[in-house]
Enzyme design. Structure first.
Site, PDB file in Angstrom:
ATOM      1  N   TYR A 229       0.843  -1.204   0.000  1.00 56.13           N
ATOM      2  CA  TYR A 229       0.000   0.000   0.000  1.00 56.13           C
ATOM      3  C   TYR A 229       0.875   1.250   0.000  1.00 56.13           C
ATOM      4  O   TYR A 229       0.611   2.213  -0.736  1.00 56.13           O
ATOM      5  CB  TYR A 229      -0.907   0.000   1.225  1.00 56.13           C
ATOM      6  CG  TYR A 229      -1.660   1.298   1.421  1.00 56.13           C
ATOM      7  CD1 TYR A 229      -2.775   1.609   0.641  1.00 56.13           C
ATOM      8  CD2 TYR A 229      -1.247   2.237   2.370  1.00 56.13           C
ATOM      9  CE1 TYR A 229      -3.459   2.810   0.806  1.00 56.13           C
ATOM     10  CE2 TYR A 229      -1.929   3.429   2.547  1.00 56.13           C
ATOM     11  CZ  TYR A 229      -3.032   3.707   1.768  1.00 56.13           C
ATOM     12  OH  TYR A 229      -3.698   4.903   1.935  1.00 56.13           O
TER      13      TYR A 229
ATOM     14  N   SER B 252      -2.731  12.513   8.594  1.00 54.96           N
ATOM     15  CA  SER B 252      -3.719  12.337   7.529  1.00 54.96           C
ATOM     16  C   SER B 252      -5.139  12.237   8.085  1.00 54.96           C
ATOM     17  O   SER B 252      -5.353  11.707   9.179  1.00 54.96           O
ATOM     18  CB  SER B 252      -3.387  11.063   6.748  1.00 54.96           C
ATOM     19  OG  SER B 252      -4.432  10.728   5.845  1.00 54.96           O
TER      20      SER B 252
ATOM     21  N   GLN C 172      -3.781  17.159   7.753  1.00 55.67           N
ATOM     22  CA  GLN C 172      -4.137  17.108   6.329  1.00 55.67           C
ATOM     23  C   GLN C 172      -5.617  16.804   6.185  1.00 55.67           C
ATOM     24  O   GLN C 172      -6.156  15.906   6.839  1.00 55.67           O
ATOM     25  CB  GLN C 172      -3.302  16.035   5.625  1.00 55.67           C
ATOM     26  CG  GLN C 172      -3.674  15.805   4.174  1.00 55.67           C
ATOM     27  CD  GLN C 172      -4.733  14.714   4.007  1.00 55.67           C
ATOM     28  OE1 GLN C 172      -4.885  13.850   4.867  1.00 55.67           O
ATOM     29  NE2 GLN C 172      -5.477  14.774   2.922  1.00 55.67           N
TER      30      GLN C 172
ATOM     31  N   TYR D 166      -8.931  15.886   3.682  1.00 61.58           N
ATOM     32  CA  TYR D 166      -9.621  15.499   2.459  1.00 61.58           C
ATOM     33  C   TYR D 166     -11.014  16.105   2.503  1.00 61.58           C
ATOM     34  O   TYR D 166     -11.664  16.092   3.556  1.00 61.58           O
ATOM     35  CB  TYR D 166      -9.736  13.984   2.331  1.00 61.58           C
ATOM     36  CG  TYR D 166      -8.468  13.279   1.925  1.00 61.58           C
ATOM     37  CD1 TYR D 166      -7.785  13.634   0.765  1.00 61.58           C
ATOM     38  CD2 TYR D 166      -7.958  12.243   2.703  1.00 61.58           C
ATOM     39  CE1 TYR D 166      -6.621  12.976   0.393  1.00 61.58           C
ATOM     40  CE2 TYR D 166      -6.794  11.575   2.339  1.00 61.58           C
ATOM     41  CZ  TYR D 166      -6.129  11.954   1.182  1.00 61.58           C
ATOM     42  OH  TYR D 166      -4.980  11.308   0.819  1.00 61.58           O
TER      43      TYR D 166
ATOM     44  N   THR E  85      -5.548  18.640   0.658  1.00 61.81           N
ATOM     45  CA  THR E  85      -5.198  17.850  -0.519  1.00 61.81           C
ATOM     46  C   THR E  85      -6.248  18.050  -1.607  1.00 61.81           C
ATOM     47  O   THR E  85      -7.441  17.847  -1.369  1.00 61.81           O
ATOM     48  CB  THR E  85      -5.060  16.359  -0.158  1.00 61.81           C
ATOM     49  OG1 THR E  85      -3.980  16.208   0.764  1.00 61.81           O
ATOM     50  CG2 THR E  85      -4.784  15.519  -1.392  1.00 61.81           C
TER      51      THR E  85
ATOM     52  N   ARG F  96      -4.656   1.362  -7.830  1.00 65.79           N
ATOM     53  CA  ARG F  96      -3.356   0.751  -7.542  1.00 65.79           C
ATOM     54  C   ARG F  96      -3.542  -0.755  -7.592  1.00 65.79           C
ATOM     55  O   ARG F  96      -4.207  -1.350  -6.733  1.00 65.79           O
ATOM     56  CB  ARG F  96      -2.846   1.209  -6.186  1.00 65.79           C
ATOM     57  CG  ARG F  96      -2.685   2.732  -6.116  1.00 65.79           C
ATOM     58  CD  ARG F  96      -3.176   3.339  -4.828  1.00 65.79           C
ATOM     59  NE  ARG F  96      -3.499   4.757  -5.006  1.00 65.79           N
ATOM     60  CZ  ARG F  96      -4.076   5.493  -4.070  1.00 65.79           C
ATOM     61  NH1 ARG F  96      -4.389   4.968  -2.912  1.00 65.79           N
ATOM     62  NH2 ARG F  96      -4.347   6.754  -4.312  1.00 65.79           N
TER      63      ARG F  96
ATOM     64  N   LYS G 140      -2.065  21.155  -1.301  1.00 61.86           N
ATOM     65  CA  LYS G 140      -1.254  20.036  -1.785  1.00 61.86           C
ATOM     66  C   LYS G 140      -1.843  19.446  -3.065  1.00 61.86           C
ATOM     67  O   LYS G 140      -3.053  19.223  -3.151  1.00 61.86           O
ATOM     68  CB  LYS G 140      -1.183  18.950  -0.702  1.00 61.86           C
ATOM     69  CG  LYS G 140      -0.351  17.717  -1.068  1.00 61.86           C
ATOM     70  CD  LYS G 140      -0.254  16.781   0.145  1.00 61.86           C
ATOM     71  CE  LYS G 140       0.627  15.574  -0.145  1.00 61.86           C
ATOM     72  NZ  LYS G 140      -0.039  14.590  -0.995  1.00 61.86           N
TER      73      LYS G 140
ATOM     74  N   HIS H 213       0.852  13.228  -5.680  1.00 64.02           N
ATOM     75  CA  HIS H 213       0.356  12.217  -4.740  1.00 64.02           C
ATOM     76  C   HIS H 213       1.257  10.977  -4.729  1.00 64.02           C
ATOM     77  O   HIS H 213       0.792   9.836  -4.623  1.00 64.02           O
ATOM     78  CB  HIS H 213      -1.088  11.820  -5.054  1.00 64.02           C
ATOM     79  CG  HIS H 213      -1.915  11.523  -3.832  1.00 64.02           C
ATOM     80  ND1 HIS H 213      -2.718  12.457  -3.231  1.00 64.02           N
ATOM     81  CD2 HIS H 213      -2.040  10.397  -3.085  1.00 64.02           C
ATOM     82  CE1 HIS H 213      -3.320  11.917  -2.179  1.00 64.02           C
ATOM     83  NE2 HIS H 213      -2.918  10.676  -2.061  1.00 64.02           N
TER      84      HIS H 213
END
Length: 385
Positions: free
Chosen positions: A25, A107, A128, A130, A156, A165, A252, A276
């Site tokens: 990850y 985060s 941070q 989101y 972000t 991914r 960011k 990212h």
């Protein structure tokens, strides 16, 4: 154990000690991983000018990032699931960063909550954010960050839609993780990690579970997060967050000079040139190649930082020479955390500092604030004559 002399030593040890689904990850990019690889490779193409017969005494790597004094131009980047690399990972990383004298950025998708980190590691870290569809939750999250003493908000902008991914899908990384026979056997070979997880109560997204109505466990969390990342995020939403947060605001995910100029209009204190970590738009430009054009576009009107591809203190100096006030490290500190816990994060910072200090000296410099593009070999860096 052989001596740990560089970041790759920590990476190899982390790979041995962290279950594959969580190691992958952290150590992966989206689709073909071309941008993930370019983030590192493009740093290596930039060459230094060696200078001699210069007094190297009295060197210092100290500087500031958004007005905060730092031991070197580094902040620990916001990384999701940090507490799955090592039990209580966010707390341990925040402690190591605080002792070393660099910022730690928590985060939104952390395992340890804002309150946990503030209580166990002390206030003053960065948070941070989101942007979620649930705007009331965002308002509460910002208020919690203020109450916990966070000194900067890192917003972000490049995760409105999740990049794919492949390794995560193949490893069964989900919420909650799929405990396949393969994953269970892998965990059985990582006793240090497993014992640490058994000894902590922090195994969920601490900033979300218990703070959103109806989200009380990993099952309900999965349903909530699947629908919450907001594809409608635009500059009006950024202005709304600027009004809610009266502290330092860092944006960011900037890769284009036009977006950098728009960040100026918002009244942000800094922007982070970032793709990212190569985890979103595969095929995007590497952060270090994008940096000079963005620095030239904003011309000292906003502080420019960089995230992505930093694997050494030499990379820190390359970025500084091209105009980055500071850099964020994600994977390097995660490798240290997975390898050795808090001591591994400290070792990561020690390695970067030593490499930065020695390279600064061999380039004939003693102060970071006097470093510019002239310490780099012409023709070796983006935008050079």
């Amino acid at each position: 154990m052989t001596p740990i002399t560089n970041i790759d030593d920590l990476r190899r040890l982390a790979r041995q000690r962290v279950p594959r689904m969580f190691y992958d990850y952290a150590d992966s990019g989206s689709w073909t991983e071309s941008t993930y690889r370019a983030n590192e490779a493009d740093f290596q193409a930039i060459k230094f000018r060696q200078r001699v017969a210069v007094n190297m005494e009295g060197r210092s790597t100290r500087t500031t990032m958004v007005g905060q004094e730092v031991a070197m131009p580094v902040a620990l980047a916001p990384t999701g699931l940090t507490g799955m690399q090592h039990a209580d990972g966010e707390i341990l990383a925040a402690r190591a960063a605080r002792k070393f004298g660099v910022p730690f950025t928590l985060s939104t998708m952390s395992i340890c909550s804002i309150e946990d980190v503030a209580e166990q590691a002390g206030p003053g870290f960065w948070f941070q954010l989101y942007v979620m569809r649930d705007r009331a939750f965002i308002e509460r999250l910002i208020a919690r960050a203020k109450a916990a003493g966070c000194t900067a908000l890192v917003l972000t902008l490049d995760l409105q839609i999740l990049g794919q991914r492949h390794k995560d899908i193949k490893n069964g990384l989900s919420t909650p993780p799929r405990l396949t026979l393969t994953n269970l056997l892998d965990i059985a070979t990582k006793p240090r990690w497993a014992l640490g997880m058994l000894g902590t109560k922090r195994r969920q997204f601490g900033n979300i579970v218990g703070h959103v109505s109806g989200v009380e466990d990993m099952g309900s969390l999965s349903e909530w997060t699947a629908s919450q990342f907001d594809p409608t995020l635009d500059w009006d939403a950024v202005r709304w967050i600027r009004r809610l947060w009266d502290g330092k605001l860092i944006l960011k995910g900037i890769l284009d000079p036009e977006d950098a100029r728009l960040a100026l209009d918002i009244g942000a204190d800094a922007l982070i040139v970032s793709n990212h970590g190569g985890r979103q738009l595969d095929g995007a430009e590497s952060s270090i190649r994008a940096l000079p054009a963005i620095v030239d576009a904003v011309r000292d009107r906003i502080e420019v930082h960089l995230d992505g591809g930093v694997r050494s203190g030499q990379d820190l100096l390359r970025a500084r020479a091209l105009g980055a006030r500071g850099c964020y490290i994600g994977r390097p500190f995660l490798y240290g955390l997975g390898a050795l816990g808090e001591a591994g994060v400290t070792r990561c910072l020690e390695i970067l500092h030593k490499e930065l200090d020695v390279t600064l000296a061999l380039c004939g410099q003693t102060r970071l604030d006097s470093v510019g593009r002239d310490i780099l070999l012409p023709g070796s860096y983006p935008g050079s004559p």
